[in-house]
Design an enzyme around this catalytic site. Structure first.
Site, PDB file in Angstrom:
ATOM      1  N   HIS A  84     -25.301  34.392  59.486  1.00 45.47           N
ATOM      2  CA  HIS A  84     -26.717  34.536  59.809  1.00 45.47           C
ATOM      3  C   HIS A  84     -27.116  36.026  59.829  1.00 45.47           C
ATOM      4  CE1 HIS A  84     -30.442  33.158  61.950  1.00 45.47           C
ATOM      5  NE2 HIS A  84     -30.404  34.387  62.429  1.00 45.47           N
ATOM      6  N   GLU A  85     -26.369  36.830  60.563  1.00 48.81           N
ATOM      7  CA  GLU A  85     -26.703  38.261  60.647  1.00 48.81           C
ATOM      8  C   GLU A  85     -26.516  38.949  59.296  1.00 48.81           C
ATOM      9  OE1 GLU A  85     -28.324  39.291  63.160  1.00 48.81           O
ATOM     10  OE2 GLU A  85     -27.934  37.492  64.355  1.00 48.81           O
ATOM     11  N   HIS A 122     -29.729  38.653  57.439  1.00 44.58           N
ATOM     12  CA  HIS A 122     -30.693  39.683  57.870  1.00 44.58           C
ATOM     13  C   HIS A 122     -30.325  41.044  57.269  1.00 44.58           C
ATOM     14  CE1 HIS A 122     -33.155  37.424  60.672  1.00 44.58           C
ATOM     15  NE2 HIS A 122     -32.148  37.093  61.449  1.00 44.58           N
ATOM     16  N   GLU A 140     -36.292  35.797  58.909  1.00 44.54           N
ATOM     17  CA  GLU A 140     -35.468  34.667  59.341  1.00 44.54           C
ATOM     18  C   GLU A 140     -35.073  33.796  58.138  1.00 44.54           C
ATOM     19  OE1 GLU A 140     -34.411  34.675  62.321  1.00 44.54           O
ATOM     20  OE2 GLU A 140     -33.575  32.676  62.664  1.00 44.54           O
TER      21      GLU A 140
END
Lengths: 519, 519
Positions: B278-279, B282, B308
């Site tokens: 997830h990170e 980003h 997101e």
């Protein structure tokens, strides 16, 4: 009709003082951020971010300059300097804050924006030129940079205070209250004492051996040991952190956020430890600052010399002492069981205190020992002062350098790379900085002597690994006092009863090395 | 005599644009510093420095506010908005820079200094109140904070743009171009599709097993694995770094200085990996920004929803897909040889895609899966909008909360601590933020579908661990485009040919879980 301005009421003076503090604290907070950026760049920043970081630093420097030269700040300082601060019940720390802030304001507003920009550019250009010149051992390639720095520094000194000698004005940026006349006196005495001592050590002395300390030491284990030692000496991990960097330094953003770095070499155990203890000394000064005056100039370190005195006090007066070896040897053994079992603390003490021989690295300042180090500094001082006064020419520097090396240190560098080009400082225009290294060593010696009087069990405490009394003494006498005093001499008077006395330093070296070298 | 102002010449417009860029880049650099301070605080800062850091952040925020509200900046923007930018040969990115800068300027100058100060205070007070209220599961203790935030946010919205609905104005801070009317449409459709799907999964579905994934996993090994995965996905260590923090986040100071953090639990292997991926999503957005427009608003992320979408595209569309399990399982085995030998990628895919059951943690948003997550968001959206519109009272919130949980998610929290008080956002006045989480999920789904069309071998590439084509596609289509488009819908149109279409998201979930749960 003539009017006479009434003296401002105490409440107005106090209000001005509060307004001043608010502005100064803002500058201090922004300066702290600048400190964090610097630490991050040397420890954490990914390499690809160099350009972005340069832009960030430039933006912050611009903001800091705006705040530092704020006309309202100048007006507050003008009024406060004209007012009767004592009548307004402002104490010595508050008055020192006004004095220091006015001093800073005068300096920062004296330089034109164009000059500041040129200085910033020349720092980068100069660094590049120095790296290249040193690689090629070609002083001529660096000479134009030095030439321009000399011109810029003369120009700056004239703008800040045309009534004083150029060198004194520059010195003030690093060691306030110090003058070239006083340095001539101090360094003259040091030279007179050290040159014959060094000659004597080399001619008649029996150098101790450190061969048994040579070996292969895991750097993680070295780091573990050094972090342990830093904490035992008093480094507070609640208010700081320890990391590894290419060059050891102490930075951070605030007395509650002191960031110290070390480095380790696999084949050299002592460099890592002495380096870590040196930085711990700087860190203890930072962490020991007086939070009552947080963010005010009076709570800044007094100067580079006093800062260096704190690192050198712990590195030399403590870590290179006999009692410390008694503390250190068992710790070394614990981390490196391969160390020879037959060595005792006396052997360690001797091994840590070897005066460099002319045939090895004694021509490199950063590798010098406590006996030869001041002579390196004196050479640089004499030459940079003569350059600024126009008494010698830049082009003659390599020749003069080598002459002085021969005369003071008894060795001649085989190349300019290892001679006049060995240090980076001049490339960044740091003229007037070198003396602080040796002033620090002398302050350290004098302070430690006073501590020994105040703390009769100091030696035994050090041998037992109890450093709290010495740290507390330094906290009270030096760290918390910050910039209350206008000069290192005044601080020495307050703490030791006399201004800086080079004879204390000379006596210390004479006694220590006479014994160690069996003269 | 009437005078008519001549239109400014193209050269003047260009000069204004250059002057604008200079100011914007300064703001951007200072903002980058602020990002670094935030990262440092959560990863490196010693605990005793919290007060000093607060002062540093306040000083920098003050400076940023001064620069952002600079009257000269406003004057430049006024002139540029009135000028013919196309005639001055300013392209779409330059025009978007003017548009975005004017939008920011309008917002930042609308709020009074007093309001900004009260907001900053209430953020701290609100956080403390929320922590205490949640500990005691006592909503009444938090209600006054929420009440004040609602008043402040209504006041702010009126100052920024009194002609638009309050919620739309607030939404614009997080998801520009979005409106409550459009959200009602989107979320209505999502709710209509998901509530029956969820009921169906629970009534008739056969949940896969993840029991075989439970175990005890060394966190250092997990970190090693996750860093490896991040780099394979495309994280560039030349322009970023990976650390560990209590809560994972992506921050840093610049697209060349992206700092991503992860966390690991000994008893949960999947949380660490999905969190890291997830990170990484980003981070890839940040590192992929267009350096040609460095420091300009057009080069900022389009909004929270699109940001997101990048994390969720990698976390859900990639990492929770069948092909990724084929890539991941051997890597997991390499790091954790104790994993059962009889499991295949299908088993891993099934274990990673379990819809939370009402009896377990399905009432906690941050622990929700991709099916239940949007329903959490819709509850929050419906309630915070009704609060701002004055249609419901703060005191009725716990009751309404529980009703909606029952209706949409089929479960009722056993306490306010695990119900209406579970999330921190409202305590900081983040009203209008929650929708971006689910907009992100839907953007991600729609973008990935377009990528599958453009990259016919995408599934095979993912199974083979070749993520470069997908990263390059996202770089070109999304990352480099920055804030060129004025809304997420416009970006979707440019990349996928149509505005956000929730049906794509619903179809994806329907198909995936019908198969996984053997409906």
């Amino acid at each position: 009709m003539a009017t006479v301005a009434a003296a401002p009421a105490a409440t107005e003076v106090k209000a001005d003082y509060e307004a001043l503090c608010k502005k100064l604290k803002e500058v201090s907070a922004l300066g702290g951020i600048s400190g964090l950026l610097g630490w991050d760049e040397l420890t954490m920043m990914p390499p690809g971010s160099a350009d972005a970081r340069a832009a960030q630093k430039a933006a912050l420097a611009g903001v800091l300059h705006e705040k530092q030269t704020d006309a309202e700040l100048g007006e507050l300082l003008r009024r406060l300097q004209a007012a009767n601060l004592e009548a307004a019940e402002l104490g010595p720390y508050e008055r020192a804050t006004v004095r220091e802030a006015a001093r800073d304001y005068k300096k920062v507003t004296a330089v034109t924006k164009e000059m500041a920009q040129r200085e910033a550019e020349l720092e980068s250009e100069g660094y590049q030129a120095w790296v290249k010149a040193r690689q090629e051992s070609n002083f001529a390639a660096f000479a134009p940079v030095l030439q321009e720095w000399l011109a810029l520094r003369r120009q700056k000194a004239a703008l800040v205070d045309a009534s004083r000698p150029v060198y004194d004005v520059l010195l003030d940026d690093f060691e306030k209250g110090m003058t070239a006349a006083r340095l001539d006196e101090i360094f003259g005495q040091v030279k007179e004492g050290l040159v014959p001592l060094l000659a004597d050590l080399r001619a008649r002395g029996k150098a101790p051996s450190d061969a048994w300390l040579k070996g292969d030491y895991d750097t993680d284990k070295q780091a573990e040991l050094c972090n342990k030692v830093a904490v035992v000496l008093g480094f507070d991990l609640e208010k700081g952190r320890l990391d590894v960097s290419v060059h050891p330094f102490t930075g951070g953003s605030h007395p509650t956020d002191v960031r110290m770095t070390t480095r380790f070499k696999k084949d050299d155990l002592t460099e890592g430890i002495t380096g870590a203890i040196h930085e711990t000394g700087h860190s203890l000064y930072e962490q020991g600052r007086n939070q009552q005056y947080d963010g005010l100039p009076v709570n800044e370190a007094l100067g580079m010399g006093v800062h260096e005195s704190q690192s050198l006090l712990w590195e030399r007066m403590v870590a290179l002492s006999q009692p410390f070896s008694a503390f250190l040897l068992p710790l070394l053994r614990e981390h490196f069981p391969s160390l020879p079992a037959d060595k005792n603390p006396e052997d360690l003490y001797a091994a840590l205190n070897i005066v460099k021989h002319p045939s090895d690295s004694s021509m490199i300042r950063v590798e010098a020992d406590e006996v030869t180090y001041p002579l390196h500094i004196i050479i640089r001082y004499e030459l940079e002062k003569a350059l600024l006064e126009g008494k010698i020419a830049v082009d003659d520097l390599p020749k003069l350098w080598n002459q002085k090396m021969k005369e003071y240190l008894g060795c001649e560098p085989e190349s300019d790379a290892r001679g006049v080009l060995q240090d980076v400082h001049w490339s960044a225009g740091a003229l007037g900085y070198f003396p602080t290294y040796s002033l620090g060593a002398m302050y350290a010696c004098q302070l430690f002597k006073a501590a020994q009087v105040d703390l009769p069990t100091l030696d035994a405490d050090i041998a037992a690994g109890n450093f709290a009394p010495l740290k507390a003494w330094l906290n009270e006498k030096v760290h918390k006092v910050g910039s209350l005093h206008p000069s290192g001499d005044e601080l020495m008077k307050a703490v030791t009863g006399a201004p800086l006395d080079p004879q204390i330093f000379l006596d210390y070296l004479q006694q220590k090395y006479t014994k160690l070298y069996q003269l």
